[in-house]
Design a protein around this motif. Structure first.
Motif, short mmCIF file in Angstrom:
data_model
loop_
_atom_site.label_atom_id
_atom_site.label_comp_id
_atom_site.label_asym_id
_atom_site.label_seq_id
_atom_site.Cartn_x
_atom_site.Cartn_y
_atom_site.Cartn_z
N LEU A 150 0.83 -1.21 0.00
CA LEU A 150 0.00 0.00 0.00
C LEU A 150 0.86 1.26 0.00
O LEU A 150 1.75 1.41 0.84
CB LEU A 150 -0.90 -0.02 1.24
N PHE B 286 0.38 5.46 -0.12
CA PHE B 286 -0.57 6.58 -0.07
C PHE B 286 0.22 7.87 0.04
O PHE B 286 1.15 7.98 0.83
CB PHE B 286 -1.51 6.44 1.13
N THR C 121 -4.23 7.09 8.27
CA THR C 121 -4.29 6.92 6.81
C THR C 121 -4.47 5.45 6.45
O THR C 121 -5.28 5.10 5.59
CB THR C 121 -3.00 7.46 6.17
N ARG D 221 -7.98 4.34 7.27
CA ARG D 221 -8.94 4.90 6.31
C ARG D 221 -8.85 4.17 4.96
O ARG D 221 -9.87 3.97 4.31
CB ARG D 221 -8.71 6.41 6.12
N CYS D 222 -7.65 3.78 4.58
CA CYS D 222 -7.51 2.98 3.35
C CYS D 222 -8.15 1.61 3.55
O CYS D 222 -8.81 1.08 2.64
CB CYS D 222 -6.04 2.81 2.98
N ALA E 162 -11.74 1.70 3.14
CA ALA E 162 -12.11 2.18 1.80
C ALA E 162 -12.68 3.59 1.82
O ALA E 162 -13.54 3.95 1.03
CB ALA E 162 -13.09 1.23 1.13
N ASP F 232 -10.39 6.21 1.86
CA ASP F 232 -9.40 6.89 1.03
C ASP F 232 -8.84 5.88 0.04
O ASP F 232 -8.70 4.70 0.36
CB ASP F 232 -8.27 7.46 1.90
N VAL F 233 -8.52 6.38 -1.13
CA VAL F 233 -8.01 5.50 -2.19
C VAL F 233 -6.49 5.64 -2.26
O VAL F 233 -5.98 6.74 -2.43
CB VAL F 233 -8.63 5.86 -3.55
N PRO F 234 -5.76 4.54 -2.12
CA PRO F 234 -4.29 4.64 -2.17
C PRO F 234 -3.80 4.87 -3.58
O PRO F 234 -4.52 4.61 -4.55
CB PRO F 234 -3.83 3.27 -1.64
N HIS G 153 -11.16 -1.73 -2.89
CA HIS G 153 -11.22 -0.53 -3.73
C HIS G 153 -11.88 -0.81 -5.07
O HIS G 153 -12.19 0.12 -5.81
CB HIS G 153 -9.82 0.08 -3.88
#
Lengths: 310, 438
Positions: free
Chosen positions: A7, A9, A42, A45-46, A49, A51-53, A66
């Motif tokens: 991942l 971000f 972060t 939150r990823c 789903a 926030d989008v990495p 995602h």
């Protein structure tokens, strides 16, 4: 259950997560720890789903979250560090709204609401307005909202911040109960003592990278950390101890040391006896509780020495 | 029956018993006062008061609540929960639009009822007037909600100034629409046909409302992380270009051009305006741009299209409109000097230059002020510098910054091309520099 692969971000100008990969098995309570700014929020939150990495994937039960976030949201409960409640609504209305918005059919919402309120110990305050609840009860209501749809996974970001010790303890008990009921929990905090009561695994994050991912409780059973102190210095104490059976990771000086001991109680007795037989003036021979704090610091130290910082 | 959870939550929060009783009491007192002041006559004075109260409730209060609906959720940290819900985008759209404004609507509908029963007879029927009033109120609120949604996409924070701007925008649209049919009746010429103005406005209002609600739906889809291709925006660009072009009649707007050419030019200008509008209203996030380039590099066209910013989506329409204009200009042979084609191509090059400035500044150290700084630069480039040059007697040099009449097209085009290339090169250089450490 949860699989995170490579991942990455970024916020403008800052890489918050840098190639984070790990796997969390079902039925565990994973403590996500690290200093402020490590990337914990972060990452959570990823995983939720939200926030989008930039790169990488998160799989929940084999599904890429995602690709289809809304399908995965049915399996997830998430409580952010700054959770929000509708203060003008009663506890019942808050939970009914949460149930309806999580897709529970009309006929089953009242039952789900009662169940969540009972589970979180707020059934007695069901007609009170959310805005009138204490900090601890608000926290419980927020968690009740997050679990009202019986998710498989519950993600909590700094859930105990601002709570008094009693409320923290009851929160820890609640997490253990939720785990017993089959939920997998991921809990972040930078206050390690609060995670100690219930975590089964610890994921250490620093500067957007995973430092370590270890089980907690199992280590306690097999390895113990002992503290040995003498009345006066003994030349070559560390060398002497390092050569003894079941002893490893000896740290300290000629008067006081800490060591990891992997033997049973009889072996520990024999260790003490041999030290006394050799004429060492032992005044302290005690087990050090291996807690989250020490495990965390050990991970950080290990990483720093690998990086040549120590 | 499944009730929209978002709407039901708003009902719980907005329609408390005290408020339900309070609204008709206050309105009743005010309307009764108007009735007394008009010599106990249930007529024009009561109707006027009811209409003003309707405007205050639906246009001002309702639009304000709609504009603040999302920022309140973000401020109170409840928006993430909504994003994780399974509420569909349509349900969320109308649940928010009608739910947050339900209380002002409760009062506004009471006022409308009084207005419709006390008003003097005018062109529109009772039903048409009711549709116009409700439609204009909804349009104002939809524009307020839409603006705030777009602002949130750009930045998660906005303050009182922006909220007031959304309120003015929404309420301004609504008031102007509602005001029209109450003035002297007139005719509208659209694509050569004559329509009564009040009915044309009514239909235009309903179509605009449809677009505004559809736009809210599309933005909420993005917020709820549903994957969408940018076809809806393309459709809107075509609609707006076609709608505006319909107002051009046989009277010459640009000398020496046929009606078709004038309509093409108007469509081109609309696409240009939308390109600038979206470029300033959207976030020029370097991370999002990086992701876009990454998808394009990996030939993941479908994914790239899903995250394509609207200003980039609009660009092909600008280029297409320009290409058609140039082709028609050349084929028609009416204008050997490329009266339209030359300036149109220059405008496209200036647009590329301006996009270059905008991105260059957004990739800089203080991206928060980049848009405002770009506006300052554009004012200088399009307004201040040409004016200074003109004042100094160098009128022809003004053509370096704007397709001025009287300046040969070749000079304007060369200047625009040079500026566009320089700006895009600078932007690309900054992009490479800012991302070399990854």
């Amino acid at each position: 259950m949860i699989e995170v692969n490579n991942l990455v971000f970024e916020y403008p100008g800052v890489r918050a997560l840098n190639g984070v990969s790990f796997r969390i098995e079902s039925g565990s309570i994973t403590a996500l720890v690290g200093p402020n700014g490590a990337g914990k929020t972060t990452l959570l939150r990823c995983m939720a789903a939200l926030d989008v990495p930039l790169q990488g994937e998160v799989y929940i039960d084999g599904e890429n979250i995602h690709e289809d976030p809304r399908a995965c949201h049915r399996k997830l409960g998430y409580l952010s560090d700054f959770f929000g409640l509708y203060d003008e609504l009663t506890v019942r209305q808050c939970l009914l709204y949460a149930a309806a918005s999580r897709g529970i059919p009309d006929g089953m919402q009242a039952r789900a609401t009662e169940l969540a309120a009972t589970r979180l110990g707020i059934a007695g305050r069901i007609e009170m307005k959310a805005g009138t609840l204490s900090r601890g009860l608000r926290q419980r209501l927020a968690i009740a909202q997050a679990v009202v749809h019986e998710p498989q996974i519950l993600i909590l970001d700094e859930p105990a911040s601002g709570l008094d010790p009693e409320a923290r303890h009851s929160l820890a008990e609640l997490f253990l109960t939720l785990r017993e009921q089959g939920m997998t929990l991921v809990v972040s905090s930078h206050i390690l003592s609060e995670l100690d009561e219930y975590s089964t695994e610890m994921l250490v994050l620093r500067d957007g990278r995973i430092l370590s991912h270890d089980p907690i409780k199992q280590k306690r059973v097999s390895d113990v950390r002992l503290k040995l102190s003498l009345v006066g210095p003994y030349d070559g104490l560390q060398k002497l101890l390092s050569g003894l059976p079941y002893v490893s990771a000896v740290e300290g000086d000629d008067t006081s040391v800490k060591l990891t001991f992997s033997g049973d109680e009889t072996a520990r007795y024999h260790l003490l006896k041999s030290l006394l037989d050799q004429g060492l003036p032992v005044c302290v021979f005690a087990e050090q509780q291996r807690n989250m704090q020490s495990t965390y610091l050990e991970s950080v130290r290990r990483k720093d020495s690998q990086d040549g910082l120590l | 029956m499944n009730i929209n959870p978002e709407f039901r939550r708003n009902l719980w929060m907005e329609l408390t018993p005290y408020r339900l009783i309070g609204m008709p009491m206050v309105l009743g007192v005010l309307l009764f006062l108007a009735y007394l002041l008009d010599g106990r006559h249930y007529g024009a004075s009561v109707a006027r008061t009811a209409l003003i109260l309707f405007g205050l409730l639906a246009f001002l209060w309702g639009t304000r609540l709609a504009s603040e609906a999302l920022i309140t959720e973000i401020r109170d940290h409840t928006w993430d929960n909504q994003r994780m819900s399974v509420i569909g985008p349509w349900s969320m759209t109308w649940g928010k639009l009608l739910g947050t404004t339900i209380y002002p609507w409760y009062g506004a509908l009471l006022c409308m009822l009084v207005y419709l029963t006390s008003r003097p007879s005018i062109g529109l029927s009772v039903i048409e007037t009711a549709v116009l009033m409700v439609g204009s109120g909804l349009l104002g609120q939809a524009i307020g909600l839409l603006s705030s949604l777009q602002a949130i996409r750009k930045s998660q924070r906005y303050g009182r100034f922006q909220t007031t701007a959304f309120l003015v925008l929404g309420a301004g649209c609504a008031v102007s629409l509602l005001n029209w049919p109450f003035t002297e009746s007139a005719k509208v010429f659209w694509y050569g046909q004559v329509y009564p103005e009040d009915r044309f406005i009514l239909i235009s209002l309903l179509v605009s409302l449809g677009w505004a609600i559809f736009a809210i739906y599309r933005l909420i889809r993005v917020e709820l992380q549903l994957k969408s291709l940018p076809w809806a925006w393309g459709l809107f660009v075509l609609f707006l270009a076609g709608y505006v072009a319909g107002f051009l009649g046989n009277g010459s707007w640009v000398t020496g051009q046929s009606l078709a050419q004038q309509r093409l030019l108007s469509a081109f200008l609309i696409t240009l305006m939308l390109a600038y509008g979206t470029a300033f209203s959207e976030r020029k996030d370097p991370v999002a741009l990086r992701r876009l380039l990454q998808y394009l590099g990996q030939r993941q066209w479908f994914r790239a299209m899903q995250i394509l910013p609207l200003w980039l989506t609009t660009l092909p329409f600008v280029l297409l409109a320009c290409a058609v204009l140039v082709a028609v200009d050349l084929i028609s042979g009416l204008n050997a000097g490329m009266q339209i084609a030359g300036p149109a191509m220059a405008m496209v090059l200036f647009l590329l230059r301006d996009f270059g400035i905008l991105l260059f500044l957004n990739l800089g150290r203080i991206p928060k002020r980049a848009d405002m700084l770009t506006v300052v630069f554009l004012v200088l480039l399009y307004g201040v510098i040409p004016t200074i040059l003109a004042a100094l007697g160098f009128d022809r040099l003004a053509g370096l910054f704007w397709p001025s009449p009287g300046v040969p097209a070749e000079i304007v085009l060369s200047s625009a091309l040079f500026q566009a290339v320089v700006m895009l090169w600078l932007m690309a250089r900054r992009w490479r520099k800012s991302h070399q450490h990854y």
